[in-house]
Motif scaffolding. Structure first.
Motif, PDB file in Angstrom:
ATOM      1  N   SER A  64     -22.124 -22.388 -36.474  1.00  0.00           N
ATOM      2  CA  SER A  64     -22.397 -23.820 -36.376  1.00  0.00           C
ATOM      3  C   SER A  64     -21.538 -24.478 -35.300  1.00  0.00           C
ATOM      4  O   SER A  64     -22.026 -25.275 -34.488  1.00  0.00           O
ATOM      5  CB  SER A  64     -22.157 -24.491 -37.726  1.00  0.00           C
ATOM      6  N   ASN A  65     -20.243 -24.135 -35.273  1.00  0.00           N
ATOM      7  CA  ASN A  65     -19.337 -24.731 -34.288  1.00  0.00           C
ATOM      8  C   ASN A  65     -19.720 -24.353 -32.858  1.00  0.00           C
ATOM      9  O   ASN A  65     -19.740 -25.198 -31.952  1.00  0.00           O
ATOM     10  CB  ASN A  65     -17.894 -24.303 -34.570  1.00  0.00           C
ATOM     11  N   ILE A  66     -20.008 -23.061 -32.658  1.00  0.00           N
ATOM     12  CA  ILE A  66     -20.346 -22.604 -31.309  1.00  0.00           C
ATOM     13  C   ILE A  66     -21.701 -23.156 -30.878  1.00  0.00           C
ATOM     14  O   ILE A  66     -21.887 -23.530 -29.715  1.00  0.00           O
ATOM     15  CB  ILE A  66     -20.319 -21.065 -31.236  1.00  0.00           C
ATOM     16  N   SER A  67     -22.653 -23.227 -31.809  1.00  0.00           N
ATOM     17  CA  SER A  67     -23.964 -23.802 -31.485  1.00  0.00           C
ATOM     18  C   SER A  67     -23.810 -25.238 -31.007  1.00  0.00           C
ATOM     19  O   SER A  67     -24.475 -25.666 -30.052  1.00  0.00           O
ATOM     20  CB  SER A  67     -24.884 -23.752 -32.700  1.00  0.00           C
ATOM     21  N   ARG A  68     -22.920 -25.988 -31.656  1.00  0.00           N
ATOM     22  CA  ARG A  68     -22.685 -27.373 -31.233  1.00  0.00           C
ATOM     23  C   ARG A  68     -22.111 -27.419 -29.821  1.00  0.00           C
ATOM     24  O   ARG A  68     -22.508 -28.263 -29.005  1.00  0.00           O
ATOM     25  CB  ARG A  68     -21.741 -28.051 -32.246  1.00  0.00           C
ATOM     26  N   ARG A  69     -21.182 -26.518 -29.530  1.00  0.00           N
ATOM     27  CA  ARG A  69     -20.631 -26.466 -28.164  1.00  0.00           C
ATOM     28  C   ARG A  69     -21.725 -26.184 -27.151  1.00  0.00           C
ATOM     29  O   ARG A  69     -21.789 -26.818 -26.087  1.00  0.00           O
ATOM     30  CB  ARG A  69     -19.556 -25.369 -28.063  1.00  0.00           C
ATOM     31  N   LEU A  70     -22.580 -25.225 -27.450  1.00  0.00           N
ATOM     32  CA  LEU A  70     -23.644 -24.856 -26.512  1.00  0.00           C
ATOM     33  C   LEU A  70     -24.650 -25.989 -26.343  1.00  0.00           C
ATOM     34  O   LEU A  70     -25.164 -26.214 -25.238  1.00  0.00           O
ATOM     35  CB  LEU A  70     -24.355 -23.586 -27.003  1.00  0.00           C
ATOM     36  N   LEU A  71     -24.929 -26.702 -27.429  1.00  0.00           N
ATOM     37  CA  LEU A  71     -25.820 -27.856 -27.332  1.00  0.00           C
ATOM     38  C   LEU A  71     -25.194 -28.960 -26.489  1.00  0.00           C
ATOM     39  O   LEU A  71     -25.866 -29.580 -25.650  1.00  0.00           O
ATOM     40  CB  LEU A  71     -26.146 -28.388 -28.735  1.00  0.00           C
ATOM     41  N   ASP A  72     -23.899 -29.205 -26.686  1.00  0.00           N
ATOM     42  CA  ASP A  72     -23.203 -30.236 -25.909  1.00  0.00           C
ATOM     43  C   ASP A  72     -23.173 -29.878 -24.417  1.00  0.00           C
ATOM     44  O   ASP A  72     -23.175 -30.774 -23.566  1.00  0.00           O
ATOM     45  CB  ASP A  72     -21.773 -30.416 -26.426  1.00  0.00           C
ATOM     46  N   GLN A  73     -23.126 -28.560 -24.113  1.00  0.00           N
ATOM     47  CA  GLN A  73     -23.103 -28.113 -22.707  1.00  0.00           C
ATOM     48  C   GLN A  73     -24.513 -27.995 -22.116  1.00  0.00           C
ATOM     49  O   GLN A  73     -24.661 -27.607 -20.957  1.00  0.00           O
ATOM     50  CB  GLN A  73     -22.389 -26.761 -22.611  1.00  0.00           C
ATOM     51  N   ASN A  74     -25.519 -28.325 -22.928  1.00  0.00           N
ATOM     52  CA  ASN A  74     -26.929 -28.257 -22.488  1.00  0.00           C
ATOM     53  C   ASN A  74     -27.376 -26.848 -22.119  1.00  0.00           C
ATOM     54  O   ASN A  74     -28.335 -26.678 -21.356  1.00  0.00           O
ATOM     55  CB  ASN A  74     -27.183 -29.196 -21.298  1.00  0.00           C
ATOM     56  N   LEU A  75     -26.710 -25.835 -22.675  1.00  0.00           N
ATOM     57  CA  LEU A  75     -27.122 -24.462 -22.410  1.00  0.00           C
ATOM     58  C   LEU A  75     -28.199 -24.001 -23.389  1.00  0.00           C
ATOM     59  O   LEU A  75     -28.961 -23.080 -23.090  1.00  0.00           O
ATOM     60  CB  LEU A  75     -25.918 -23.519 -22.480  1.00  0.00           C
ATOM     61  N   ILE A  76     -28.270 -24.633 -24.556  1.00  0.00           N
ATOM     62  CA  ILE A  76     -29.343 -24.346 -25.516  1.00  0.00           C
ATOM     63  C   ILE A  76     -29.942 -25.660 -25.994  1.00  0.00           C
ATOM     64  O   ILE A  76     -29.353 -26.737 -25.796  1.00  0.00           O
ATOM     65  CB  ILE A  76     -28.843 -23.520 -26.741  1.00  0.00           C
ATOM     66  N   VAL A  77     -31.108 -25.560 -26.610  1.00  0.00           N
ATOM     67  CA  VAL A  77     -31.775 -26.734 -27.176  1.00  0.00           C
ATOM     68  C   VAL A  77     -32.281 -26.382 -28.573  1.00  0.00           C
ATOM     69  O   VAL A  77     -32.506 -25.215 -28.887  1.00  0.00           O
ATOM     70  CB  VAL A  77     -32.965 -27.201 -26.305  1.00  0.00           C
ATOM     71  N   GLU A  78     -32.422 -27.395 -29.400  1.00  0.00           N
ATOM     72  CA  GLU A  78     -33.077 -27.217 -30.690  1.00  0.00           C
ATOM     73  C   GLU A  78     -34.573 -27.357 -30.460  1.00  0.00           C
ATOM     74  O   GLU A  78     -35.050 -28.378 -29.967  1.00  0.00           O
ATOM     75  CB  GLU A  78     -32.563 -28.240 -31.691  1.00  0.00           C
ATOM     76  N   ALA A  79     -35.321 -26.299 -30.809  1.00  0.00           N
ATOM     77  CA  ALA A  79     -36.736 -26.219 -30.431  1.00  0.00           C
ATOM     78  C   ALA A  79     -37.632 -26.168 -31.663  1.00  0.00           C
ATOM     79  O   ALA A  79     -38.312 -25.181 -31.917  1.00  0.00           O
ATOM     80  CB  ALA A  79     -36.967 -24.998 -29.553  1.00  0.00           C
ATOM     81  N   GLY A  80     -37.588 -27.223 -32.442  1.00  0.00           N
ATOM     82  CA  GLY A  80     -38.478 -27.302 -33.591  1.00  0.00           C
ATOM     83  C   GLY A  80     -37.988 -26.504 -34.787  1.00  0.00           C
ATOM     84  O   GLY A  80     -36.946 -25.854 -34.756  1.00  0.00           O
ATOM     85  N   LYS A  81     -38.778 -26.557 -35.837  1.00  0.00           N
ATOM     86  CA  LYS A  81     -38.423 -25.873 -37.084  1.00  0.00           C
ATOM     87  C   LYS A  81     -39.484 -24.834 -37.434  1.00  0.00           C
ATOM     88  O   LYS A  81     -40.660 -25.019 -37.151  1.00  0.00           O
ATOM     89  CB  LYS A  81     -38.286 -26.881 -38.233  1.00  0.00           C
ATOM     90  N   GLU A  82     -39.032 -23.742 -38.015  1.00  0.00           N
ATOM     91  CA  GLU A  82     -39.937 -22.679 -38.437  1.00  0.00           C
ATOM     92  C   GLU A  82     -39.539 -22.201 -39.818  1.00  0.00           C
ATOM     93  O   GLU A  82     -38.389 -22.316 -40.225  1.00  0.00           O
ATOM     94  CB  GLU A  82     -39.914 -21.500 -37.452  1.00  0.00           C
ATOM     95  N   GLY A  83     -40.510 -21.618 -40.521  1.00  0.00           N
ATOM     96  CA  GLY A  83     -40.217 -21.067 -41.835  1.00  0.00           C
ATOM     97  C   GLY A  83     -41.403 -21.200 -42.754  1.00  0.00           C
ATOM     98  O   GLY A  83     -42.011 -22.272 -42.847  1.00  0.00           O
TER      99      GLY A  83
END
Length: 400
Positions: free
Chosen positions: A37-56
């Protein structure tokens, strides 16, 4: 440790085209949900990843998918071949944003070619519309041998006058971009692992068909560079014991028997091509070779025999390499591959299969690159992405 874990997570997301949820990441990389969770937030803040919808579809609430942000980072790549200079700008997922291709200047002095490369890079970045501040760096794919430590090109056979040319530092100074230099065949293998799809997975050799012939090596998804970064020099494997004398003193090496320059000379001697042309530069050889291929596929039996014989010789060299390394696949590419593909794919799979020491255990697939003609330049740009984003054990070392 934090930087290493970040690259591990980023690499896992990169290898999943559909993206991964935080729960899936925890299962794959073995880190705690809180760390994920912490690293994902860092990557999102750096614009290296995006949240791309929900699945399940199962019990529980749908999971938010994480994917690479293509516009989060860019890299520039240049491939120096004696015949042609190729340039690309890549986004973070390895897609080509802009590319160009020009003939290598007939004057092979390093200064002239470096100036040409730097000017083309500046123009390409401007025309791409990419924010220069998001360009992570420049990757350069060069004929070998190279000195990885000095970033120098060390007297490649088909670039006269290139004796310990500090290409990396010269281009870094000329472009203002952080620059990485690697061999063309290694860069092509890196491109296949990053952008080749199924052909870039597992263990394979990348047969680079350019002005010269070499191979990149990937074992269990890791690009193998060798002690000095010069793995893959196969030019002096003997494929025809009664063949032409090579400059190494042996007869019938790949270099003296199967590279395009030799095939063009054979065609001229047979009267298939005009042998009176005085121009012998690498770009001129490329033009003559394209003419030879056109004649072969147009019904000229002598021209086709020349290509088929070269396929047998290259097939022998590949068999030696695949037997030594025990790989699953041979991937062909490079600027001359398009011309050679029909003749080579007709013969080489059978040659490799018949000569395989492991044919009773597993087959060896023979395919063309999944990256395309610009594989050398794309690989050069991927060097930057690999260096910046891929997990490397050096990131775990603590400085004193």
């Amino acid at each position: 440790m934090g930087d290493f874990n970040l690259t591990v997570i980023l690499d896992a997301i990169r290898r999943a085209p559909g993206g991964l949820s935080r729960v899936e990441l925890a299962q794959i990389v073995g880190l705690s949900p809180q760390t994920i969770s912490n690293i994902s937030r860092r990557l999102l803040d750096q614009n290296l990843i995006v949240e791309a919808g929900k699945e399940g579809t199962g019990p529980g609430k749908p999971r938010t998918m994480l994917r690479l942000n293509p516009g989060g980072m860019y890299a520039v790549g240049v491939h120096l071949d004696p015949a042609v200079l190729t340039f690309v700008v890549l986004d973070l997922v390895g897609a080509v944003v802009k590319h160009s291709r020009i003939k290598t200047p007939s004057r092979t002095d390093p200064g002239s070619i470096i100036d040409t490369i730097a000017a083309e890079i500046k123009q390409l970045v401007e025309e791409s519309g990419v924010d220069r501040s998001k360009v992570a760096g420049l990757g350069v794919a060069s004929p070998g041998p190279i000195d990885l430590v000095e970033g120098a090109v060390v007297d490649p056979p088909l670039l006269p006058g290139w004796e310990r040319v500090p290409l990396r530092d010269a281009l870094a100074e000329a472009t203002g971009l952080s620059t990485i230099l690697d061999k063309d065949v290694t860069s092509a293998a890196v491109a296949e692992t990053w952008a080749g799809g199924p052909s870039g997975a597992g263990s394979f050799v990348f047969m680079y068909m350019g002005t010269g012939i070499g191979c990149g090596v990937v074992l269990n998804d890791e690009v193998i560079r060798g002690t000095s970064g010069n793995a893959g020099e196969i030019g002096h494997i003997i494929v025809d014991p009664d063949g032409p004398l090579c400059d190494c003193g042996q007869r019938g090496c790949v270099k003296s028997s199967a590279i395009p320059q030799v095939l063009v000379a054979q065609a001229e001697a047979a009267g298939v091509l005009d042998g009176s042309r005085a121009e012998r530069s690498a770009p001129a050889v490329q033009e003559s070779f394209a003419e030879l291929c056109a004649l072969a596929y147009g019904g000229n039996d002598v021209a086709m025999d020349i290509l088929r014989k070269s396929a047998v010789l290259v097939g022998r060299a590949i068999s030696a390499v695949t037997n030594a390394l025990d790989v699953d696949r041979v991937v062909f590419g490079g600027p001359f591959w398009t011309c050679l593909a029909p003749a080579y794919l007709e013969q080489i799979p059978g040659i490799v299969g018949e000569n395989s020491a492991t044919r009773k255990i597993h087959g060896i697939e023979v395919v063309g690159t999944g990256v395309g003609e610009d594989v050398g330049a794309i690989g050069a740009a991927c060097l930057v992405l690999e260096h910046t984003l891929a997990p490397r054990s050096q990131r775990l070392l603590l400085e004193g």
